[in-house]
Enzyme design. Structure first.
Site, PDB file in Angstrom:
ATOM      1  CG  PHE A 119      -2.402  -0.072   0.863  1.00 18.82           C
ATOM      2  CD1 PHE A 119      -3.032  -1.177   0.447  1.00 18.82           C
ATOM      3  CD2 PHE A 119      -3.257   0.999   1.373  1.00 18.82           C
ATOM      4  CE1 PHE A 119      -4.092  -1.220  -0.089  1.00 18.82           C
ATOM      5  CE2 PHE A 119      -4.632   0.908   0.800  1.00 18.82           C
ATOM      6  CZ  PHE A 119      -5.042  -0.263   0.140  1.00 18.82           C
ATOM      7  CD  GLN A 233      -5.736   9.938   2.270  1.00 21.56           C
ATOM      8  OE1 GLN A 233      -6.381   9.235   2.578  1.00 21.56           O
ATOM      9  NE2 GLN A 233      -4.612  10.266   2.709  1.00 21.56           N
ATOM     10  CG  HIS A 235      -7.815   7.480  -2.877  1.00 23.79           C
ATOM     11  ND1 HIS A 235      -7.458   6.776  -4.058  1.00 23.79           N
ATOM     12  CD2 HIS A 235      -7.727   6.466  -1.862  1.00 23.79           C
ATOM     13  CE1 HIS A 235      -7.131   5.702  -3.930  1.00 23.79           C
ATOM     14  NE2 HIS A 235      -7.240   5.419  -2.700  1.00 23.79           N
ATOM     15  CG  LEU A 245     -11.483   3.935  -3.272  1.00 28.40           C
ATOM     16  CD1 LEU A 245     -10.725   5.360  -3.443  1.00 28.40           C
ATOM     17  CD2 LEU A 245     -11.224   3.505  -1.918  1.00 28.40           C
ATOM     18  CD  GLU A 248      -2.641   3.734  -1.403  1.00 29.97           C
ATOM     19  OE1 GLU A 248      -3.277   4.949  -1.405  1.00 29.97           O
ATOM     20  OE2 GLU A 248      -1.883   3.265  -0.516  1.00 29.97           O
ATOM     21  NE  ARG A 279      -4.909   6.298  -0.079  1.00 27.65           N
ATOM     22  CZ  ARG A 279      -5.619   5.571   0.684  1.00 27.65           C
ATOM     23  NH1 ARG A 279      -6.282   6.337   1.570  1.00 27.65           N
ATOM     24  NH2 ARG A 279      -5.949   4.424   0.552  1.00 27.65           N
ATOM     25  CG  HIS A 347     -10.333   8.655   0.133  1.00 28.30           C
ATOM     26  ND1 HIS A 347     -11.328   7.573  -0.352  1.00 28.30           N
ATOM     27  CD2 HIS A 347      -9.304   7.710   0.874  1.00 28.30           C
ATOM     28  CE1 HIS A 347     -11.017   6.308   0.292  1.00 28.30           C
ATOM     29  NE2 HIS A 347      -9.961   6.501   0.909  1.00 28.30           N
ATOM     30  NE  ARG A 382      -7.245   7.241   6.003  1.00 26.26           N
ATOM     31  CZ  ARG A 382      -7.459   6.332   5.099  1.00 26.26           C
ATOM     32  NH1 ARG A 382      -7.104   5.174   5.365  1.00 26.26           N
ATOM     33  NH2 ARG A 382      -8.190   6.461   3.886  1.00 26.26           N
TER      34      ARG A 382
HETATM   35  C1  FAD Z   1     -14.542   3.849  -0.772  1.00 28.48           C
HETATM   36  C2  FAD Z   1     -13.952   4.185   0.783  1.00 28.48           C
HETATM   37  C3  FAD Z   1     -13.031   2.887   0.870  1.00 28.48           C
HETATM   38  C4  FAD Z   1     -11.948   3.026   1.989  1.00 28.48           C
HETATM   39  N1  FAD Z   1     -11.041   1.971   2.011  1.00 28.48           N
HETATM   40  C5  FAD Z   1     -10.344   1.807   3.277  1.00 28.48           C
HETATM   41  C6  FAD Z   1      -9.353   0.863   3.321  1.00 28.48           C
HETATM   42  O1  FAD Z   1      -9.276  -0.188   2.674  1.00 28.48           O
HETATM   43  N2  FAD Z   1      -8.541   0.860   4.476  1.00 28.48           N
HETATM   44  C7  FAD Z   1      -8.668   1.691   5.471  1.00 28.48           C
HETATM   45  O2  FAD Z   1      -8.167   1.675   6.401  1.00 28.48           O
HETATM   46  N3  FAD Z   1      -9.585   2.784   5.321  1.00 28.48           N
HETATM   47  C8  FAD Z   1     -10.570   2.642   4.133  1.00 28.48           C
HETATM   48  N4  FAD Z   1     -11.245   3.751   4.111  1.00 28.48           N
HETATM   49  C9  FAD Z   1     -11.360   4.805   5.188  1.00 28.48           C
HETATM   50  C10 FAD Z   1     -12.392   3.949   6.262  1.00 28.48           C
HETATM   51  O3  FAD Z   1     -13.296   3.223   5.651  1.00 28.48           O
HETATM   52  C11 FAD Z   1     -13.255   4.957   7.167  1.00 28.48           C
HETATM   53  O4  FAD Z   1     -12.276   5.835   7.654  1.00 28.48           O
HETATM   54  C12 FAD Z   1     -13.664   4.126   8.343  1.00 28.48           C
HETATM   55  O5  FAD Z   1     -14.300   3.031   7.799  1.00 28.48           O
HETATM   56  C13 FAD Z   1     -14.570   5.180   9.341  1.00 28.48           C
HETATM   57  O6  FAD Z   1     -15.239   4.180  10.286  1.00 28.48           O
HETATM   58  P1  FAD Z   1     -15.983   4.715  11.322  1.00 28.48           P
HETATM   59  O7  FAD Z   1     -16.418   3.583  12.145  1.00 28.48           O
HETATM   60  O8  FAD Z   1     -15.243   5.924  12.031  1.00 28.48           O
HETATM   61  O9  FAD Z   1     -17.087   5.733  10.713  1.00 28.48           O
HETATM   62  P2  FAD Z   1     -18.427   4.960   9.609  1.00 28.48           P
HETATM   63  O10 FAD Z   1     -18.281   3.525   9.082  1.00 28.48           O
HETATM   64  O11 FAD Z   1     -18.676   6.113   8.792  1.00 28.48           O
HETATM   65  O12 FAD Z   1     -19.626   4.844  10.634  1.00 28.48           O
HETATM   66  C14 FAD Z   1     -20.305   5.923  11.294  1.00 28.48           C
HETATM   67  C15 FAD Z   1     -21.662   5.575  11.922  1.00 28.48           C
HETATM   68  O13 FAD Z   1     -22.029   6.787  12.638  1.00 28.48           O
HETATM   69  C16 FAD Z   1     -23.554   6.766  12.407  1.00 28.48           C
HETATM   70  N5  FAD Z   1     -23.968   8.177  12.359  1.00 28.48           N
HETATM   71  C17 FAD Z   1     -23.397   9.360  11.753  1.00 28.48           C
HETATM   72  N6  FAD Z   1     -24.075  10.140  12.116  1.00 28.48           N
HETATM   73  C18 FAD Z   1     -25.085   9.814  12.992  1.00 28.48           C
HETATM   74  C19 FAD Z   1     -25.963  10.548  13.638  1.00 28.48           C
HETATM   75  N7  FAD Z   1     -26.370  11.921  13.420  1.00 28.48           N
HETATM   76  N8  FAD Z   1     -26.920  10.158  14.333  1.00 28.48           N
HETATM   77  C20 FAD Z   1     -26.882   8.584  14.526  1.00 28.48           C
HETATM   78  N9  FAD Z   1     -25.880   7.898  13.960  1.00 28.48           N
HETATM   79  C21 FAD Z   1     -25.066   8.404  13.079  1.00 28.48           C
HETATM   80  C22 FAD Z   1     -23.561   5.850  10.822  1.00 28.48           C
HETATM   81  O14 FAD Z   1     -24.938   5.645  10.600  1.00 28.48           O
HETATM   82  C23 FAD Z   1     -22.695   4.939  11.089  1.00 28.48           C
HETATM   83  O15 FAD Z   1     -23.211   3.908  11.799  1.00 28.48           O
HETATM   84  C24 FAD Z   1     -12.140   4.022   2.912  1.00 28.48           C
HETATM   85  C25 FAD Z   1     -13.027   5.037   2.784  1.00 28.48           C
HETATM   86  C26 FAD Z   1     -13.812   5.029   1.717  1.00 28.48           C
HETATM   87  C27 FAD Z   1     -14.638   6.321   1.369  1.00 28.48           C
END
Ligand code: FAD
Length: 568
Positions: A119, A233, A235, A245, A248, A279, A347, A382
């Site tokens: 990566f 960021q 991407h 996406l 990577e 990135r 991203h 990141r």
């Molecule tokens: C397309 C894509 C691919 C990616 N691939 C990778 C990867 O391969 N490896 C890597 O390390 N990172 C990757 N990332 C980044 C990574 O996916 C995210 O940073 C990470 O999954 C975020 O997880 P989280 O639990 O913080 O938030 P999220 O998964 O965004 O979860 C947020 C939660 O909060 C809830 N929520 C939000 N607002 C409210 C509200 N007002 N009231 C109640 N609930 C609420 C939502 O319903 C959800 O349940 C990628 C990002 C993208 C966009």
């Protein structure tokens, strides 16, 4: 009005929230845990994570914690807190093995061991993956595991609107039960924010539509500072025209980036790492190629070619099946046969709620973990596959810390006056308002402004225009009308609130970026193209004020890696 009492309330059921819930439930079967999310957990944004999760698993083959730490700190352009990074790199391997135990179907090597791929910016092949559906499998593994604990109660499709704090201690949140439109109050001894990033500030983005920064804005409005919001960021490889996406891992598995002359232009910008530089470096290189006229021209504007054709169908099917599927469906291109048209795309939110390395915010009993938080291990940029890793490590920490915190504590009630005021604010003043502005038009213009003024290359002059535009949109937002006036499943109401959150957050990005007169990581200023450690090796903190964010600065924690020039 309904009041639900729960020792710990977790907002967000993505990777960080689910991991926090499991950790809390494992630490104590006695505490009650409410897990609230505006979507169903298995529809959280984390399921979109594709490429993998970074962890040191092979010290015998040459990897080490120090190497992962150094890669992360250098990738962050030295703005990461190094004590947090050192802790993070040591903890993540345990999480990978835990998920393995809980049934996560990691891809395997021929010898049966967990496979790892290359990566960007990682100087060892240390990204663990489950084909190119890593997030999907991680979320499903955690979700299934979370069902085992009777002290976790889920509140799916509850939209959190506000945070209640008294004497600098948290006491709960309010949420709209989307199905009925009822306002519900969750009285808690500790609250964990795990609501994800703010990717939808931008129009061209990889993020799902739900990622609107709600938790960030709610905390900010309640007086909690946001850290380093100017670092967003981009991407390198967003599919044209949708922005989906192209992970990577495409380059990790050997894909090339080419300009219209067929050149692998990364040779000029990062001769050692080529397409697998971090990135910020690759995105800037691509944008430079485009600006200087070496991009391809297509019906949706200029682009760069992501070439996987030399990898062969078998490898693409085994390692990148989702990518092939998405490229076929959304661009009519089969990557086995021809290169994929891509360009940089918004991203990731490097900034977030200010916490220390134990996920504690300045408010007692309030924790933040995952993308919503700035712990801060990502600093100014990141590294790919460090985010899902962060969610697992710091989700666990937040869950455990919250359990320790609630021991022996009493509930501090949310008062009737506070409840009535929130009801009035949401339904009388906001839903009941009449005006002549359409919230969706405001969102569109916000996205356009962010894409234009706060993109990969920034200047003071352009950002000034961007700040003015955001302020104009904030004023117009005061005059919106929500057309749908009913209570149950009022998605208009929810989205109008999300747009309000985004306007506040956009201002923190904009004002922080304008103030930072240097280039560092993803924040690149044409008028200040050099990193300036003497004046700017420090974190930005943005505090809410009605007239706009107030900025303060705090030092970066350096333990063993002194800043040096960043070359790849
Ligand atoms: C397309 C894509 C691919 C990616 N691939 C990778 C990867 O391969 N490896 C890597 O390390 N990172 C990757 N990332 C980044 C990574 O996916 C995210 O940073 C990470 O999954 C975020 O997880 P989280 O639990 O913080 O938030 P999220 O998964 O965004 O979860 C947020 C939660 O909060 C809830 N929520 C939000 N607002 C409210 C509200 N007002 N009231 C109640 N609930 C609420 C939502 O319903 C959800 O349940 C990628 C990002 C993208 C966009």
């Amino acid at each position: 009005m309904e009041v639900i009492k729960s020792d710990i309330v977790i907002i967000g059921a993505g990777l960080a929230g689910l991991r926090a819930a499991i950790a809390a439930a494992e630490k104590s079967r006695e505490v009650s845990i409410a897990l609230i999310s505006k979507t169903y957990p298995i529809r959280c944004h984390s399921v979109c994570a594709e490429g993998g999760t970074a962890a040191v698993l092979r010290e015998d083959e040459g990897d080490s914690f120090d190497l992962h730490g150094w890669d992360t700190v250098k990738g962050a352009d030295f703005l990461a807190d190094q004590d947090a990074v050192e802790f993070f790199v040591r903890e993540i391997p345990k999480e990978i093995l835990r998920l393995d135990n809980w049934g996560c179907p990691w891809s395997r090597r021929e010898d049966g061991k967990i496979a790892q791929r290359a990566f960007g910016g990682q100087s060892f092949n240390r990204t663990v993956f489950a084909a190119d559906r890593t997030g999907f499998h991680e979320v499903h593994t955690l979700y299934e595991r979370s069902l085992m604990y009777p002290n976790i109660t889920r509140y799916d499709e509850y939209f959190v609107t506000n945070l209640f704090i008294e004497d600098n201690a948290v006491k709960g949140v309010s949420a709209i039960h989307l199905k009925t439109g009822d306002l519900v109050f969750f009285n808690a001894k500790a609250v964990i924010l795990a609501t994800g990033g703010a990717g939808r500030l931008y129009g061209f983005t990889t993020y799902s539509h739900q990622v609107t920064g709600d938790g960030l804005a709610i905390a900010y409005r309640a007086g909690v500072p946001l850290k380093d919001m100017e670092f967003v960021q981009f991407h390198p490889t967003g599919l044209i025209p949708s922005g989906i996406l192209m992970t990577e891992a495409c380059r990790g598995e050997g894909g090339y980036l080419r300009n219209r002359n067929g050149e692998r232009f990364m040779e000029k910008y990062a001769p050692e790492r080529m397409e697998l530089a971090p990135r910020d470096v690759v995105a800037r290189a691509m944008w430079t190629e485009i600006i200087e006229g070496r991009g391809f021209e297509g019906p949706y504007g200029p682009y760069i070619a992501l070439d996987l054709t030399h990898l062969g169908e078998e490898k693409i099917e085994e390692r990148l099946p989702l990518i092939r599927d998405a490229a076929r469906k959304f661009a009519g291109i089969d990557p086995v046969e021809e290169p994929i048209p891509v360009k940089p795309v918004a991203h990731y939110t490097m900034g977030g709620i200010h916490t220390n390395m134990w996920t504690e915010t300045p408010v007692k009993g309030l924790y933040a973990a995952g993308e919503v938080a700035a712990v801060s291990i990502h600093g100014a940029n990141r590294l790919g596959s460090n985010s899902t890793a962060e969610c697992l490590v710091f989700g666990r920490v937040a869950g455990e810390k919250a359990v320790e915190f609630v021991q022996g504590k009493r509930f501090s009630e949310i008062t009737r006056e506070e409840m009535l005021a929130e009801e009035k604010r949401l339904f009388d003043e906001f839903l009941g308002r009449s005006g002549d502005e359409n919230p969706y038009e405001i969102k569109k213009e916000l996205n356009e402004a962010m894409d234009r003024y706060f993109w990969i290359f920034r200047t003071g002059e352009e950002m000034k225009k961007g700040i003015k535009k955001i302020q104009e949109l904030k004023r117009r937002y005061e005059n919106i009308e929500i057309v749908d006036k009913k209570r149950g499943f009022n998605t208009d109401l929810m989205q109008a609130m999300e747009i309000g959150f985004m306007l506040d957050l956009a201002e923190t990005v904009a004002v922080g970026a304008y103030a930072r007169t240097e280039s560092r990581g993803a924040h690149y200023r044409l008028d200040y193209p050099k990193r300036d450690d003497e004046n700017w090796l420090k974190h930005t903190l943005a505090y809410y004020a009605p007239e706009g964010p107030k900025l303060e600065y705090i030092p970066v924690t350096i333990t063993k890696w002194q800043p040096v020039e960043r070359k790849y």
